[in-house]
Scaffold this active site. Sequence first.
Site, mmCIF file in Angstrom:
data_model
loop_
_atom_site.group_PDB
_atom_site.id
_atom_site.type_symbol
_atom_site.label_atom_id
_atom_site.label_comp_id
_atom_site.label_asym_id
_atom_site.label_seq_id
_atom_site.Cartn_x
_atom_site.Cartn_y
_atom_site.Cartn_z
ATOM 1 N N ALA A 166 58.773 43.335 8.643
ATOM 2 C CA ALA A 166 57.713 44.083 8.122
ATOM 3 C C ALA A 166 57.043 43.330 7.092
ATOM 4 O O ALA A 166 57.610 42.514 6.224
ATOM 5 C CB ALA A 166 58.403 45.458 7.359
ATOM 6 N N LEU A 196 64.723 46.183 8.684
ATOM 7 C CA LEU A 196 64.472 45.024 9.665
ATOM 8 C C LEU A 196 65.324 43.997 8.863
ATOM 9 O O LEU A 196 65.522 43.832 7.910
ATOM 10 C CB LEU A 196 63.124 44.745 9.991
ATOM 11 C CG LEU A 196 62.471 45.958 10.662
ATOM 12 C CD1 LEU A 196 60.888 45.451 10.531
ATOM 13 C CD2 LEU A 196 62.782 45.822 12.223
ATOM 14 N N SER A 197 65.347 42.703 9.846
ATOM 15 C CA SER A 197 66.107 41.741 9.013
ATOM 16 C C SER A 197 65.401 41.426 7.624
ATOM 17 O O SER A 197 65.973 40.836 6.719
ATOM 18 C CB SER A 197 66.175 40.446 9.966
ATOM 19 O OG SER A 197 65.087 40.085 10.435
ATOM 20 N N GLU A 198 64.160 41.270 7.700
ATOM 21 C CA GLU A 198 63.382 40.935 6.506
ATOM 22 C C GLU A 198 62.034 41.819 6.480
ATOM 23 O O GLU A 198 61.505 41.984 7.354
ATOM 24 C CB GLU A 198 63.040 39.443 6.565
ATOM 25 C CG GLU A 198 63.946 38.556 5.583
ATOM 26 C CD GLU A 198 64.989 38.032 6.222
ATOM 27 O OE1 GLU A 198 65.835 37.675 5.761
ATOM 28 O OE2 GLU A 198 64.998 38.194 7.825
ATOM 29 N N THR A 199 61.882 42.075 5.238
ATOM 30 C CA THR A 199 60.502 42.817 4.883
ATOM 31 C C THR A 199 59.887 41.675 3.739
ATOM 32 O O THR A 199 60.586 41.116 2.658
ATOM 33 C CB THR A 199 60.792 44.221 4.045
ATOM 34 O OG1 THR A 199 61.323 45.022 5.399
ATOM 35 C CG2 THR A 199 59.558 44.562 3.700
#
Length: 279
Positions: free
Chosen positions: A22, A44-47
């Site tokens: 994101a 999500l794994s990363e924003t």
Amino acid sequence: MKLPVFVVDAFTAKAFHGNPAAVCLLENKLDEDIHQKIAREMNLSETAFIRKLHPTDNFTQSSCFGLRWFTPANEVPLCGHATLASAAVLFDKIKNVNSTLTFVTLSGELKARRAEDGIILDLPLYPAHPQDFHEVEDLIKTAIGDTQVQDVRYSPDTRKLLVRLSDTYKRSFLENLKVNTQDLPQVENTGKVKGLILTLKGEPGGQTPAFDFYSRYFAPWVGVSEDPVTGSAHAVLSSYWSQQLGKKDMHGRAIFLFFHFFNFKLAFLLICTIDLKMQ
């Protein structure tokens, strides 16, 4: 306050493939806790959060921005796929006019530049030093049982443990290996290790294209059980395998994903808006 949020599939040209991240564009400063709440909501794994460095900056004309990354659990110092996704949002959706973008991050300045077939992302190379197997034996055996290990390295810059499996194994073994990530934070709770890289030497010939190495990445310490493909892990993998193989230009394969060194493609999945009511 409305915040535009893009969900981008990195390392692929097809929707619903690759590694999603994101990307949130910040016109104004956010309260610190809001970053984490948004990342937890996106799940999500990363924003990634892109912010202007000066009041006169704008996302179309400016070439330098601040960038932070959050997993659902906490902030991380480096994330490759979310950086790539951030560059793609600025280049392809916001129509930034510059050929190169600079991101000011906890890992220093990272650059992303336009290329004919996508975006080239420059990531730092982090050395991995020999690690005494007995010091991390419990962690490794918890994760992969009695799987044969050929080499163990540790990257102090990224707090990642690189475990090279025996060259006797084939790619299918790594792909099908069941890894116990649930118990890892209890076994290793000193803070020394924040990510586990499992890697395997590529198979010579008989494959199109041939790969120099394979890998999988696990980070339950930061709330990510397994990441499909991770730029920060490849900052360690590239350094290690370049030294092992004596090569500068390499092809690697993370599970289900093909990439050529750091030349990545992306597919956009979703654009949404978060409406924040500040109290």
